[in-house]
Design a protein around this motif. Structure first.
Motif, PDB file in Angstrom:
ATOM      1  N   MET A  49     149.116  37.049  -4.208  1.00 28.77           N
ATOM      2  CA  MET A  49     150.373  37.580  -4.766  1.00 28.77           C
ATOM      3  C   MET A  49     151.568  36.992  -4.007  1.00 28.77           C
ATOM      4  SD  MET A  49     151.381  41.524  -5.285  1.00 28.77           S
ATOM      5  CE  MET A  49     153.060  42.045  -5.323  1.00 28.77           C
ATOM      6  N   PHE A  50     152.639  36.790  -4.741  1.00 31.25           N
ATOM      7  CA  PHE A  50     153.815  36.192  -4.133  1.00 31.25           C
ATOM      8  C   PHE A  50     155.050  36.846  -4.747  1.00 31.25           C
ATOM      9  CE2 PHE A  50     157.127  32.918  -4.570  1.00 31.25           C
ATOM     10  CZ  PHE A  50     157.393  32.695  -3.229  1.00 31.25           C
ATOM     11  N   LEU A  51     156.043  37.158  -3.922  1.00 31.73           N
ATOM     12  CA  LEU A  51     157.263  37.769  -4.453  1.00 31.73           C
ATOM     13  C   LEU A  51     158.471  36.908  -4.131  1.00 31.73           C
ATOM     14  CD1 LEU A  51     156.795  41.536  -3.476  1.00 31.73           C
ATOM     15  CD2 LEU A  51     156.778  40.599  -5.781  1.00 31.73           C
ATOM     16  N   ILE A  52     159.401  36.853  -5.093  1.00 32.59           N
ATOM     17  CA  ILE A  52     160.647  36.102  -4.860  1.00 32.59           C
ATOM     18  C   ILE A  52     161.604  37.017  -4.097  1.00 32.59           C
ATOM     19  CG2 ILE A  52     162.598  34.931  -5.976  1.00 32.59           C
ATOM     20  CD1 ILE A  52     160.714  34.766  -8.488  1.00 32.59           C
ATOM     21  N   LEU A  53     162.263  36.455  -3.109  1.00 29.48           N
ATOM     22  CA  LEU A  53     163.215  37.226  -2.307  1.00 29.48           C
ATOM     23  C   LEU A  53     164.559  37.277  -3.042  1.00 29.48           C
ATOM     24  CD1 LEU A  53     162.826  38.385   0.547  1.00 29.48           C
ATOM     25  CD2 LEU A  53     163.863  36.319   1.455  1.00 29.48           C
ATOM     26  N   PRO A  54     165.215  38.454  -3.095  1.00 28.98           N
ATOM     27  CA  PRO A  54     166.550  38.503  -3.727  1.00 28.98           C
ATOM     28  C   PRO A  54     167.537  37.591  -2.985  1.00 28.98           C
ATOM     29  CG  PRO A  54     165.723  40.718  -3.255  1.00 28.98           C
ATOM     30  CD  PRO A  54     164.797  39.759  -2.586  1.00 28.98           C
ATOM     31  N   ASP A  55     168.598  37.192  -3.681  1.00 30.78           N
ATOM     32  CA  ASP A  55     169.638  36.344  -3.063  1.00 30.78           C
ATOM     33  C   ASP A  55     170.413  37.126  -2.009  1.00 30.78           C
ATOM     34  OD1 ASP A  55     169.010  34.274  -4.644  1.00 30.78           O
ATOM     35  OD2 ASP A  55     170.559  34.695  -6.172  1.00 30.78           O
ATOM     36  N   GLU A  56     170.962  36.397  -1.077  1.00 31.04           N
ATOM     37  CA  GLU A  56     171.915  36.946  -0.091  1.00 31.04           C
ATOM     38  C   GLU A  56     171.513  38.315   0.433  1.00 31.04           C
ATOM     39  OE1 GLU A  56     176.086  36.937  -1.260  1.00 31.04           O
ATOM     40  OE2 GLU A  56     175.530  35.624  -2.919  1.00 31.04           O
ATOM     41  N   VAL A  57     170.379  38.382   1.087  1.00 27.89           N
ATOM     42  CA  VAL A  57     169.986  39.662   1.685  1.00 27.89           C
ATOM     43  C   VAL A  57     170.824  39.857   2.951  1.00 27.89           C
ATOM     44  CG1 VAL A  57     168.113  41.039   2.644  1.00 27.89           C
ATOM     45  CG2 VAL A  57     167.650  39.426   0.791  1.00 27.89           C
ATOM     46  N   GLN A  58     171.707  40.866   2.909  1.00 27.17           N
ATOM     47  CA  GLN A  58     172.583  41.109   4.059  1.00 27.17           C
ATOM     48  C   GLN A  58     171.801  41.848   5.152  1.00 27.17           C
ATOM     49  OE1 GLN A  58     175.755  40.058   4.098  1.00 27.17           O
ATOM     50  NE2 GLN A  58     175.902  39.457   1.944  1.00 27.17           N
ATOM     51  N   VAL A  59     172.203  41.616   6.383  1.00 28.40           N
ATOM     52  CA  VAL A  59     171.530  42.263   7.516  1.00 28.40           C
ATOM     53  C   VAL A  59     171.565  43.781   7.363  1.00 28.40           C
ATOM     54  CG1 VAL A  59     171.571  42.579  10.025  1.00 28.40           C
ATOM     55  CG2 VAL A  59     172.188  40.385   9.039  1.00 28.40           C
ATOM     56  N   ASN A  60     172.727  44.283   6.925  1.00 24.37           N
ATOM     57  CA  ASN A  60     172.862  45.748   6.872  1.00 24.37           C
ATOM     58  C   ASN A  60     172.614  46.318   5.469  1.00 24.37           C
ATOM     59  OD1 ASN A  60     175.155  45.175   5.467  1.00 24.37           O
ATOM     60  ND2 ASN A  60     176.563  45.625   7.157  1.00 24.37           N
ATOM     61  N   GLU A  61     171.973  45.544   4.607  1.00 17.88           N
ATOM     62  CA  GLU A  61     171.651  46.085   3.269  1.00 17.88           C
ATOM     63  C   GLU A  61     170.597  47.188   3.413  1.00 17.88           C
ATOM     64  OE1 GLU A  61     170.425  43.176   0.378  1.00 17.88           O
ATOM     65  OE2 GLU A  61     170.036  44.712  -1.145  1.00 17.88           O
ATOM     66  N   SER A  62     170.771  48.260   2.641  1.00 15.74           N
ATOM     67  CA  SER A  62     169.826  49.381   2.765  1.00 15.74           C
ATOM     68  C   SER A  62     168.472  48.993   2.188  1.00 15.74           C
ATOM     69  CB  SER A  62     170.363  50.611   2.034  1.00 15.74           C
ATOM     70  OG  SER A  62     170.211  50.423   0.644  1.00 15.74           O
ATOM     71  N   LEU A  63     167.445  49.683   2.631  1.00 14.61           N
ATOM     72  CA  LEU A  63     166.084  49.423   2.142  1.00 14.61           C
ATOM     73  C   LEU A  63     166.000  49.605   0.628  1.00 14.61           C
ATOM     74  CD1 LEU A  63     162.969  49.081   2.733  1.00 14.61           C
ATOM     75  CD2 LEU A  63     162.895  51.570   2.669  1.00 14.61           C
ATOM     76  N   GLU A  64     166.594  50.717   0.135  1.00  9.01           N
ATOM     77  CA  GLU A  64     166.476  51.037  -1.293  1.00  9.01           C
ATOM     78  C   GLU A  64     167.187  49.977  -2.143  1.00  9.01           C
ATOM     79  OE1 GLU A  64     167.397  53.094   1.092  1.00  9.01           O
ATOM     80  OE2 GLU A  64     166.165  54.920   1.010  1.00  9.01           O
ATOM     81  N   SER A  65     168.335  49.521  -1.654  1.00 10.15           N
ATOM     82  CA  SER A  65     169.068  48.480  -2.365  1.00 10.15           C
ATOM     83  C   SER A  65     168.231  47.205  -2.433  1.00 10.15           C
ATOM     84  CB  SER A  65     170.394  48.230  -1.630  1.00 10.15           C
ATOM     85  OG  SER A  65     170.996  47.037  -2.032  1.00 10.15           O
ATOM     86  N   PHE A  66     167.613  46.884  -1.303  1.00 14.46           N
ATOM     87  CA  PHE A  66     166.759  45.693  -1.261  1.00 14.46           C
ATOM     88  C   PHE A  66     165.594  45.817  -2.250  1.00 14.46           C
ATOM     89  CE2 PHE A  66     162.922  43.666   0.390  1.00 14.46           C
ATOM     90  CZ  PHE A  66     163.333  42.348   0.472  1.00 14.46           C
ATOM     91  N   LEU A  67     164.969  47.004  -2.284  1.00 16.44           N
ATOM     92  CA  LEU A  67     163.812  47.185  -3.171  1.00 16.44           C
ATOM     93  C   LEU A  67     164.209  47.129  -4.652  1.00 16.44           C
ATOM     94  CD1 LEU A  67     161.832  49.960  -1.219  1.00 16.44           C
ATOM     95  CD2 LEU A  67     161.224  47.537  -1.427  1.00 16.44           C
ATOM     96  N   ILE A  68     165.418  47.635  -4.967  1.00 15.25           N
ATOM     97  CA  ILE A  68     165.887  47.544  -6.359  1.00 15.25           C
ATOM     98  C   ILE A  68     166.077  46.078  -6.744  1.00 15.25           C
ATOM     99  CG2 ILE A  68     167.876  47.996  -7.884  1.00 15.25           C
ATOM    100  CD1 ILE A  68     168.236  50.657  -6.367  1.00 15.25           C
ATOM    101  N   ARG A  69     166.733  45.344  -5.863  1.00 13.74           N
ATOM    102  CA  ARG A  69     166.978  43.928  -6.180  1.00 13.74           C
ATOM    103  C   ARG A  69     165.669  43.136  -6.220  1.00 13.74           C
ATOM    104  NH1 ARG A  69     170.783  40.632  -3.782  1.00 13.74           N
ATOM    105  NH2 ARG A  69     170.315  41.280  -1.640  1.00 13.74           N
ATOM    106  N   LEU A  70     164.700  43.617  -5.426  1.00 19.43           N
ATOM    107  CA  LEU A  70     163.398  42.951  -5.402  1.00 19.43           C
ATOM    108  C   LEU A  70     162.691  43.093  -6.755  1.00 19.43           C
ATOM    109  CD1 LEU A  70     161.342  41.488  -3.511  1.00 19.43           C
ATOM    110  CD2 LEU A  70     160.355  43.741  -3.052  1.00 19.43           C
ATOM    111  N   TYR A  71     162.702  44.327  -7.318  1.00 23.19           N
ATOM    112  CA  TYR A  71     162.012  44.473  -8.616  1.00 23.19           C
ATOM    113  C   TYR A  71     162.758  43.702  -9.704  1.00 23.19           C
ATOM    114  CZ  TYR A  71     164.789  48.050 -11.253  1.00 23.19           C
ATOM    115  OH  TYR A  71     165.738  48.704 -11.973  1.00 23.19           O
ATOM    116  N   GLN A  72     164.107  43.675  -9.603  1.00 24.16           N
ATOM    117  CA  GLN A  72     164.875  42.988 -10.637  1.00 24.16           C
ATOM    118  C   GLN A  72     164.625  41.472 -10.609  1.00 24.16           C
ATOM    119  OE1 GLN A  72     168.819  44.453  -9.714  1.00 24.16           O
ATOM    120  NE2 GLN A  72     168.613  46.201 -11.093  1.00 24.16           N
ATOM    121  N   VAL A  73     164.692  40.890  -9.404  1.00 23.42           N
ATOM    122  CA  VAL A  73     164.581  39.433  -9.319  1.00 23.42           C
ATOM    123  C   VAL A  73     163.164  38.966  -9.647  1.00 23.42           C
ATOM    124  CG1 VAL A  73     164.038  39.197  -6.851  1.00 23.42           C
ATOM    125  CG2 VAL A  73     165.396  37.454  -7.950  1.00 23.42           C
ATOM    126  N   ASN A  74     162.183  39.866  -9.497  1.00 23.03           N
ATOM    127  CA  ASN A  74     160.808  39.490  -9.812  1.00 23.03           C
ATOM    128  C   ASN A  74     160.409  39.847 -11.251  1.00 23.03           C
ATOM    129  OD1 ASN A  74     159.299  38.301  -7.338  1.00 23.03           O
ATOM    130  ND2 ASN A  74     160.601  39.918  -6.516  1.00 23.03           N
TER     131      ASN A  74
END
Ligand SMILES: [Zn+2]
Ligand SMILES: [Zn+2]
Length: 402
Positions: free
Chosen positions: A1-26
């Protein structure tokens, strides 16, 4: 399995925000769909970790996982291994459970080695800065903190409700970052502009230097100061940035004046001798509330340091006399531990080893309760000033003679 990383992951981006962008970009339609896929993949690799994988976004953060948090950490580490060259990316975004507390026994979570009072975390409503969202799609973790009311970059109030449908914003429930559930594009909202002064508290929380608030570099210490203020001054509107900045611009005199007024009132209204009066009956919980914010060391706890300085002056102004005075008020174990910048257990050892004298007589075979008034303020302050190995900035552990 392989997942695409969302663009411009900021250091202080929240976990939930990251996970939302993760499902969208994939290309998944919701977090839940992604979560099931990840869980099945985990199941093949590590059964325990797959059981701890969060299927609901609102429960995703590690501090929500009470008993299985170690397994969830493992699950997030495995998720990290699905990205090319992104070690501990997901894990570094998590809010972790922490055993440390802020006085008076308020629980905390840890984020990148910073302790955050749990009471500061927003639950039902997470406001946004439209200008930040215009610049990059991602929710900074600051927006989750209640005292952060103003965007420190754009100096505008965060928007808490959708301008179109007036619903409270919560991107975690909606699983959408830049749009409300009604479809409104949040980047077109307007946050009310504020003056420089009002954005100070947010700047302080973001780690910037602010003149009117106590100088300290440690973020946990800054959060401790903010927590202490709103906890002590309950009549102040909660998280009103103006009130706290105004207060600390007069620090420490404003605090000393308040304590002086309390002392004068106590003398005016004195009913029983001060050596039979509990410290807390006069000064309330001033020591209990600053004992650990979240540090005990005076160089990392400005509130405790200022409180102790006041009490040292109080003892100096009230020398031992035939008639008891304010320096003869009685302290309990917890208050003595605060003045000595040490733990409650260490106070018991100081008693056993004869450094700290009790001013009450205990019944045979009975143990002193931490809440029982047992020492004179004067004695504890004198011990503080006696340079015992317990004292000093680094040494908060009392070393016995052997
Ligand atoms: Zn902004
Ligand atoms: Zn809406």
């Amino acid at each position: 399995m392989f997942l695409i990383l969302p663009d411009e992951v900021q250091v202080n981006e929240s976990l939930e925000s990251f996970l939302i962008r993760l499902y969208q970009v994939n290309g998944y339609d919701s977090y839940r769909t992604l979560a099931f896929v990840v869980r099945d993949w985990l199941y093949d690799h590590d059964n325990e970790a797959s059981g701890a994988w969060p299927l609901v976004l609102q429960q995703a953060n590690i501090y929500h996982a009470n008993h299985s948090s170690a397994f969830r950490i493992r699950a997030f580490k495995l998720l990290d291994s699905l990205f090319h060259d992104a070690s501990e990316l997901v894990l570094s975004k998590c809010l972790l459970n922490s055993a440390s507390f802020f006085s008076p026994r308020l629980s905390s979570v840890a984020y990148r080695n910073v302790l955050i009072p749990q009471s500061f975390l927003r639950k039902s409503n997470i406001p946004i800065c439209p200008k930040c969202l215009r610049e990059s799609e991602g929710i900074p973790v600051f927006w989750h903190f209640k005292p952060y009311q103003v965007c420190h970059i754009h100096e505008c109030e965060l928007v808490s409700h959708c301008p179109k449908c007036n619903n409270q914003l919560n991107y975690i429930v909606d699983e959408k970052i830049s749009h409300c559930r009604c479809g409104y594009d949040l980047t077109s909202a307007e946050g009310k502009e504020v003056d420089d002064y009002e954005s100070c508290l947010s700047k302080y929380l973001a780690g910037e230097d602010v003149n009117d608030l106590p100088q300290c570099f440690d973020m946990s210490e800054r959060l401790g100061i903010i927590l202490w203020f709103y906890h002590r001054y309950k009549s102040v509107p909660k998280y009103d940035p103006k009130a706290i900045i105004e207060y600390f611009s007069q620090w420490p005199n404003i605090y000393y004046d308040e304590l002086n007024a309390i002392s004068e009132l106590a003398i005016d209204r004195q009913l029983k001798s001060f050596n039979h009066t509990d410290f807390k009956a006069i000064f309330g919980d001033i020591l209990i509330c600053c004992r650990k914010l979240p540090y005990r060391e005076l160089n990392k706890n400005v509130i405790l340091k200022t409180t102790i300085n006041y009490l040292i002056q109080l003892v100096d102004k009230n020398p031992k006399n035939k008639v008891a005075n304010l320096a003869d008020l009685k302290l309990n174990v917890i208050e003595a531990a605060a003045i000595l910048s040490t733990s409650i257990e260490q106070v018991y050892r100081l008693i056993e080893d004869g450094y700290l004298k009790l001013c009450i007589r205990l019944k045979r075979h009975s143990r002193l309760s931490p809440f029982q008034s047992a020492f004179y303020l004067r004695h504890v302050i004198e011990l503080r000033q006696s340079q015992l190995p317990i004292l000093g900035n680094q040494h908060t552990t009392y070393l016995p003679a052997w």
